[in-house]
Design a protein around this motif. Structure first.
Motif, PDB file in Angstrom:
ATOM      1  N   LYS A 111       0.842  -1.193   0.000  1.00 24.66           N
ATOM      2  CA  LYS A 111       0.000   0.000   0.000  1.00 24.66           C
ATOM      3  C   LYS A 111       0.883   1.251   0.000  1.00 24.66           C
ATOM      4  O   LYS A 111       0.389   2.355  -0.045  1.00 24.66           O
ATOM      5  CB  LYS A 111      -0.897   0.002   1.238  1.00 24.66           C
ATOM      6  CG  LYS A 111      -1.932  -1.106   1.235  1.00 24.66           C
ATOM      7  CD  LYS A 111      -2.597  -1.290   2.581  1.00 24.66           C
ATOM      8  CE  LYS A 111      -3.591  -0.214   2.917  1.00 24.66           C
ATOM      9  NZ  LYS A 111      -4.281  -0.469   4.199  1.00 24.66           N
ATOM     10  N   ASP A 112       2.172   1.054   0.048  1.00 19.97           N
ATOM     11  CA  ASP A 112       3.153   2.121   0.210  1.00 19.97           C
ATOM     12  C   ASP A 112       3.458   2.818  -1.113  1.00 19.97           C
ATOM     13  O   ASP A 112       3.906   2.186  -2.067  1.00 19.97           O
ATOM     14  CB  ASP A 112       4.432   1.501   0.787  1.00 19.97           C
ATOM     15  CG  ASP A 112       5.475   2.500   1.205  1.00 19.97           C
ATOM     16  OD1 ASP A 112       5.364   3.685   0.826  1.00 19.97           O
ATOM     17  OD2 ASP A 112       6.407   2.093   1.909  1.00 19.97           O
ATOM     18  N   SER A 113       3.237   4.119  -1.171  1.00 21.49           N
ATOM     19  CA  SER A 113       3.516   4.865  -2.407  1.00 21.49           C
ATOM     20  C   SER A 113       5.008   4.939  -2.707  1.00 21.49           C
ATOM     21  O   SER A 113       5.398   5.204  -3.842  1.00 21.49           O
ATOM     22  CB  SER A 113       2.923   6.277  -2.322  1.00 21.49           C
ATOM     23  OG  SER A 113       3.553   7.021  -1.303  1.00 21.49           O
ATOM     24  N   ASP A 114       5.860   4.698  -1.713  1.00 24.51           N
ATOM     25  CA  ASP A 114       7.306   4.705  -1.959  1.00 24.51           C
ATOM     26  C   ASP A 114       7.698   3.627  -2.966  1.00 24.51           C
ATOM     27  O   ASP A 114       8.583   3.840  -3.796  1.00 24.51           O
ATOM     28  CB  ASP A 114       8.090   4.499  -0.661  1.00 24.51           C
ATOM     29  CG  ASP A 114       7.979   5.690   0.286  1.00 24.51           C
ATOM     30  OD1 ASP A 114       7.533   6.776  -0.164  1.00 24.51           O
ATOM     31  OD2 ASP A 114       8.329   5.535   1.466  1.00 24.51           O
ATOM     32  N   PHE A 115       7.059   2.472  -2.900  1.00 27.49           N
ATOM     33  CA  PHE A 115       7.361   1.421  -3.880  1.00 27.49           C
ATOM     34  C   PHE A 115       6.885   1.823  -5.269  1.00 27.49           C
ATOM     35  O   PHE A 115       7.533   1.498  -6.272  1.00 27.49           O
ATOM     36  CB  PHE A 115       6.735   0.081  -3.467  1.00 27.49           C
ATOM     37  CG  PHE A 115       7.506  -0.613  -2.384  1.00 27.49           C
ATOM     38  CD1 PHE A 115       8.779  -1.104  -2.626  1.00 27.49           C
ATOM     39  CD2 PHE A 115       6.965  -0.773  -1.125  1.00 27.49           C
ATOM     40  CE1 PHE A 115       9.506  -1.744  -1.627  1.00 27.49           C
ATOM     41  CE2 PHE A 115       7.674  -1.404  -0.123  1.00 27.49           C
ATOM     42  CZ  PHE A 115       8.947  -1.883  -0.373  1.00 27.49           C
ATOM     43  N   TYR A 116       5.778   2.524  -5.343  1.00 26.65           N
ATOM     44  CA  TYR A 116       5.298   3.029  -6.635  1.00 26.65           C
ATOM     45  C   TYR A 116       6.327   3.986  -7.235  1.00 26.65           C
ATOM     46  O   TYR A 116       6.692   3.868  -8.409  1.00 26.65           O
ATOM     47  CB  TYR A 116       3.946   3.719  -6.452  1.00 26.65           C
ATOM     48  CG  TYR A 116       3.432   4.392  -7.699  1.00 26.65           C
ATOM     49  CD1 TYR A 116       2.963   3.641  -8.773  1.00 26.65           C
ATOM     50  CD2 TYR A 116       3.431   5.775  -7.805  1.00 26.65           C
ATOM     51  CE1 TYR A 116       2.488   4.257  -9.919  1.00 26.65           C
ATOM     52  CE2 TYR A 116       2.960   6.394  -8.953  1.00 26.65           C
ATOM     53  CZ  TYR A 116       2.492   5.637 -10.010  1.00 26.65           C
ATOM     54  OH  TYR A 116       2.039   6.240 -11.142  1.00 26.65           O
TER      55      TYR A 116
ATOM     56  N   LEU B 220       0.805  -2.823 -11.345  1.00 26.52           N
ATOM     57  CA  LEU B 220      -0.642  -2.995 -11.400  1.00 26.52           C
ATOM     58  C   LEU B 220      -1.212  -2.217 -10.222  1.00 26.52           C
ATOM     59  O   LEU B 220      -0.832  -2.460  -9.064  1.00 26.52           O
ATOM     60  CB  LEU B 220      -1.036  -4.469 -11.292  1.00 26.52           C
ATOM     61  CG  LEU B 220      -2.534  -4.756 -11.149  1.00 26.52           C
ATOM     62  CD1 LEU B 220      -3.290  -4.312 -12.409  1.00 26.52           C
ATOM     63  CD2 LEU B 220      -2.788  -6.218 -10.855  1.00 26.52           C
ATOM     64  N   VAL B 221      -2.060  -1.248 -10.501  1.00 27.71           N
ATOM     65  CA  VAL B 221      -2.696  -0.460  -9.450  1.00 27.71           C
ATOM     66  C   VAL B 221      -4.094  -1.025  -9.228  1.00 27.71           C
ATOM     67  O   VAL B 221      -4.885  -1.151 -10.161  1.00 27.71           O
ATOM     68  CB  VAL B 221      -2.794   1.038  -9.844  1.00 27.71           C
ATOM     69  CG1 VAL B 221      -3.489   1.829  -8.760  1.00 27.71           C
ATOM     70  CG2 VAL B 221      -1.402   1.595 -10.145  1.00 27.71           C
ATOM     71  N   ILE B 222      -4.369  -1.385  -7.977  1.00 26.69           N
ATOM     72  CA  ILE B 222      -5.683  -1.901  -7.617  1.00 26.69           C
ATOM     73  C   ILE B 222      -6.346  -0.889  -6.702  1.00 26.69           C
ATOM     74  O   ILE B 222      -5.812  -0.514  -5.663  1.00 26.69           O
ATOM     75  CB  ILE B 222      -5.571  -3.272  -6.914  1.00 26.69           C
ATOM     76  CG1 ILE B 222      -4.986  -4.315  -7.872  1.00 26.69           C
ATOM     77  CG2 ILE B 222      -6.926  -3.717  -6.382  1.00 26.69           C
ATOM     78  CD1 ILE B 222      -4.786  -5.683  -7.257  1.00 26.69           C
TER      79      ILE B 222
END
Length: 111
Positions: A54-59, A107-109
């Protein structure tokens, strides 16, 4: 298809989802609980995992470095484990397609 669940997700997910995603692990199972994102990223890359977080840092890291590893980014609010399991199961086919598509990294869920 091996998923690596980030520490912000239930450590029970790999067991619960083992039929659909065998060999999946939680960062706790790998001795990475509390480690920086860079270490989790490198472990996933070196061991053939797709990160689920759920972490935006990985995105942001995925946008910067590409893959491997690939990322399933859960853009969901707080929810219980049963809802999360249902959501991942619902998107199982898309998760497998992400893994097999050489040109996609994320993949964004959404809930």
């Amino acid at each position: 298809m091996k998923l690596l669940f980030d520490e912000n997700l239930s450590p029970k997910l790999p067991h619960i989802l083992s039929v659909d995603f065998p060999e999946s692990m939680h960062v706790r199972d790998c001795g990475l609980k509390g480690f920086p994102d860079e270490d989790v990223w490198e472990y996933a890359r070196s061991n053939g995992f797709t990160i689920v977080s759920k972490d935006s840092d990985f995105y942001q890291r995925s946008l910067l470095y590409g893959h491997p590893p690939k990322l399933v980014w859960l853009r969901i609010g707080n929810c219980n484990r049963d809802i999360l399991v249902a959501l991942i199961t619902k998107y199982k086919e898309q998760i497998y397609l992400l893994d097999s598509n050489p040109s996609e990294s994320i993949l964004v869920i959404l809930s």
